[in-house]
Scaffold this motif. Structure first.
Motif, PDB file in Angstrom:
ATOM      1  N   PRO A 248       0.809  -1.223   0.000  1.00 17.47           N
ATOM      2  CA  PRO A 248       0.000   0.000   0.000  1.00 17.47           C
ATOM      3  C   PRO A 248       0.842   1.273   0.000  1.00 17.47           C
ATOM      4  O   PRO A 248       0.439   2.288  -0.559  1.00 17.47           O
ATOM      5  N   GLY A 249       2.001   1.247   0.646  1.00 15.71           N
ATOM      6  CA  GLY A 249       2.849   2.439   0.705  1.00 15.71           C
ATOM      7  C   GLY A 249       4.180   2.141   1.353  1.00 15.71           C
ATOM      8  O   GLY A 249       4.479   0.999   1.729  1.00 15.71           O
ATOM      9  N   LEU A 250       4.999   3.182   1.502  1.00 13.57           N
ATOM     10  CA  LEU A 250       6.340   3.036   2.068  1.00 13.57           C
ATOM     11  C   LEU A 250       6.317   2.503   3.490  1.00 13.57           C
ATOM     12  O   LEU A 250       7.153   1.688   3.869  1.00 13.57           O
ATOM     13  N   PHE A 251       5.362   2.950   4.289  1.00 10.22           N
ATOM     14  CA  PHE A 251       5.339   2.533   5.689  1.00 10.22           C
ATOM     15  C   PHE A 251       5.068   1.045   5.836  1.00 10.22           C
ATOM     16  O   PHE A 251       5.590   0.390   6.737  1.00 10.22           O
ATOM     17  N   GLU A 287       5.283   8.909  -6.014  1.00 13.34           N
ATOM     18  CA  GLU A 287       5.389   9.683  -7.255  1.00 13.34           C
ATOM     19  C   GLU A 287       6.325   9.014  -8.262  1.00 13.34           C
ATOM     20  O   GLU A 287       6.032   8.956  -9.462  1.00 13.34           O
ATOM     21  N   MET A 288       7.468   8.490  -7.790  1.00  7.81           N
ATOM     22  CA  MET A 288       8.473   7.939  -8.694  1.00  7.81           C
ATOM     23  C   MET A 288       8.187   6.502  -9.109  1.00  7.81           C
ATOM     24  O   MET A 288       8.496   6.108 -10.239  1.00  7.81           O
ATOM     25  N   TYR A 289       7.618   5.697  -8.216  1.00 11.46           N
ATOM     26  CA  TYR A 289       7.499   4.269  -8.483  1.00 11.46           C
ATOM     27  C   TYR A 289       6.077   3.734  -8.370  1.00 11.46           C
ATOM     28  O   TYR A 289       5.861   2.533  -8.599  1.00 11.46           O
ATOM     29  N   GLY A 290       5.110   4.577  -8.019  1.00  8.53           N
ATOM     30  CA  GLY A 290       3.756   4.107  -7.747  1.00  8.53           C
ATOM     31  C   GLY A 290       3.094   3.425  -8.931  1.00  8.53           C
ATOM     32  O   GLY A 290       3.304   3.790 -10.094  1.00  8.53           O
ATOM     33  N   ASN A 291       2.280   2.412  -8.637  1.00  7.05           N
ATOM     34  CA  ASN A 291       1.497   1.723  -9.662  1.00  7.05           C
ATOM     35  C   ASN A 291       0.187   2.455  -9.915  1.00  7.05           C
ATOM     36  O   ASN A 291      -0.226   3.320  -9.136  1.00  7.05           O
ATOM     37  N   SER A 292      -0.478   2.085 -10.982  1.00  4.06           N
ATOM     38  CA  SER A 292      -1.727   2.752 -11.357  1.00  4.06           C
ATOM     39  C   SER A 292      -2.834   2.524 -10.333  1.00  4.06           C
ATOM     40  O   SER A 292      -3.753   3.331 -10.215  1.00  4.06           O
ATOM     41  N   ASP A 293      -2.745   1.424  -9.558  1.00  3.87           N
ATOM     42  CA  ASP A 293      -3.784   1.136  -8.567  1.00  3.87           C
ATOM     43  C   ASP A 293      -3.500   1.789  -7.210  1.00  3.87           C
ATOM     44  O   ASP A 293      -4.221   1.553  -6.233  1.00  3.87           O
ATOM     45  N   GLY A 294      -2.446   2.601  -7.118  1.00  2.00           N
ATOM     46  CA  GLY A 294      -2.116   3.289  -5.873  1.00  2.00           C
ATOM     47  C   GLY A 294      -1.092   2.584  -5.011  1.00  2.00           C
ATOM     48  O   GLY A 294      -0.602   3.151  -4.034  1.00  2.00           O
ATOM     49  N   SER A 295      -0.755   1.340  -5.338  1.00  2.00           N
ATOM     50  CA  SER A 295       0.255   0.609  -4.569  1.00  2.00           C
ATOM     51  C   SER A 295       1.654   1.001  -5.034  1.00  2.00           C
ATOM     52  O   SER A 295       1.825   1.671  -6.055  1.00  2.00           O
ATOM     53  N   VAL A 296       2.658   0.574  -4.280  1.00  2.00           N
ATOM     54  CA  VAL A 296       4.050   0.829  -4.654  1.00  2.00           C
ATOM     55  C   VAL A 296       4.802  -0.497  -4.677  1.00  2.00           C
ATOM     56  O   VAL A 296       4.554  -1.377  -3.851  1.00  2.00           O
ATOM     57  N   PRO A 297       5.726  -0.677  -5.619  1.00  3.69           N
ATOM     58  CA  PRO A 297       6.471  -1.925  -5.696  1.00  3.69           C
ATOM     59  C   PRO A 297       7.736  -1.881  -4.837  1.00  3.69           C
ATOM     60  O   PRO A 297       8.351  -0.828  -4.652  1.00  3.69           O
ATOM     61  N   ALA A 298       8.143  -3.016  -4.336  1.00  3.56           N
ATOM     62  CA  ALA A 298       9.443  -3.185  -3.681  1.00  3.56           C
ATOM     63  C   ALA A 298      10.129  -4.370  -4.354  1.00  3.56           C
ATOM     64  O   ALA A 298       9.574  -5.463  -4.404  1.00  3.56           O
ATOM     65  N   THR A 299      11.311  -4.120  -4.889  1.00  2.00           N
ATOM     66  CA  THR A 299      12.038  -5.142  -5.638  1.00  2.00           C
ATOM     67  C   THR A 299      13.071  -5.817  -4.746  1.00  2.00           C
ATOM     68  O   THR A 299      13.852  -5.145  -4.071  1.00  2.00           O
TER      69      THR A 299
END
Length: 342
Positions: A248-251, A287-299
């Motif tokens: 869902p986000g960085l936290f 802003e830099m890595y967010g997906n279209s559904d509002g989530s963020v990826p972690a590689t």
């Protein structure tokens, strides 16, 4: 790159995500296993006592399995590589076993007896049950308390990136292997969590005028084969893979890292971040890595390695000058194939 689903967890923000809670720190044992060095410096980049406390704290959570999805996935891939070797291993060693993420995927037909070793005693106490007869030992990965030529198989999953002396750890593993024994391991690679690293650095530069490391350093894949070769392994195989998990986000990323026992334990770490910096980092991440559904990826970049201990029965390279075909003749192959098609 493969995706991995993150189990639904309660989202919350907390300033202590990079620091061990005081109550858990007080409850954890203050001493390391015999032989472990408490010193800091260039040769000891990681605080092994803190890493032990972090892993012990994570293992004592009410539902530790909620954050085990990545370890279980990689443990399964390690087990697949074990199954690819068509033999039975009478005695195997799992270095940095944690709660037993590899053992749960193995069978007693493949591994007859298993010894699990980890620096965190709580992880071993709360280990996942498997069908293989298992003995659990609290010990440091850099100081294995076993005799030379003991094990037919040594496995390790997502643990060796925290050791201070990786060449020594590889030599220890090579030493306890029997001749013709095999080591199969996995560890995080250099591109792991690059999204989190970049977001935190940019936020700190903007809000505090400088940045400090919040993601620990990792080994480069180019160095891994060299280190294994120096330790005495031969017939090496090193490959890399990436697993991407959406949050869902960085936290939530940082919360799960803490639940995995993977918080930073570098001596030069900055224990806490200001609230404004954290909020800025979360916004930059989105802003830099967010997906279209509002989530963020972690590689998570994973290095897989296989190395064998020498035995005279193993295949040997041909002697220099024994070839019967010249590389200069390879250019003629294409012409011969074209003639064959006609």
């Amino acid at each position: 790159m493969r995706g991995l689903a993150r189990p639904a967890l309660r989202a919350r923000w907390c300033r202590r995500l990079w620091a061990l809670p005081a109550r858990a720190a007080a409850a954890a044992s203050p001493s390391l296993p015999t032989g472990a060095s408490p010193g800091s410096g260039a040769l000891n980049p990681f605080d092994r006592r803190l890493k032990r406390k972090q892993k012990n704290w994570a293992a004592l959570q009410a539902e530790p399995a909620k954050c085990d999805y990545l370890r279980e996935e990689v443990g399964g891939r390690i087990a697949d590589r074990v199954f690819d070797i068509t033999r039975t291993f009478p005695l195997a060693l799992d270095v940095g076993s944690g709660r037993g993420y590899i053992a749960q995927h193995l069978t007693k037909e493949t591994v007859e007896k298993l010894i699990q070793v980890d620096i965190a005693e709580n992880a071993l106490k709360n280990a996942i049950e498997s069908e293989i007869p298992t003995v659990r030992v609290v010990a440091d990965e850099e100081f294995l308390p076993f005799k030379e030529d003991t094990f037919d198989l040594v496995v390790s999953s997502l643990s060796l990136h925290w050791v201070n002396d990786l060449p020594k750890a590889f030599k220890e593993i090579h030493q306890v292997l029997k001749p013709d024994g095999v080591f199969i391991g996995a560890m995080f690679g250099g591109d792991t969590l690059y999204e989190l690293r970049c977001s935190l650095q940019l936020a700190e530069l903007e809000r505090e005028g400088g940045f400090s490391p919040h993601v620990s350093p990792f080994t480069a894949v180019a160095d891994l084969g060299h280190l294994l070769s120096r330790a005495g392994f031969n017939t090496l195989t090193v490959d890399t893979d990436e697993i991407q998990v959406n949050y869902p986000g960085l936290f939530e990323v940082m919360e799960d890292l803490q639940g995995m026992g993977e918080s930073n334990c570098s001596w030069n770490r900055k224990p806490l971040l200001h609230r404004e910096t954290m909020l800025a980092a979360a916004a930059i991440y989105q802003e830099m890595y967010g997906n279209s559904d509002g989530s963020v990826p972690a590689t998570f970049q994973i290095y897989y390695m296989i190395g064998w201990k020498y035995h005279e029965s193993q295949a040997k390279p041909a002697q220099r000058g024994s070839a019967t075909v010249s590389f200069g003749d390879l250019s003629k192959i294409e012409g011969l194939l074209k003639r064959g098609k006609k």
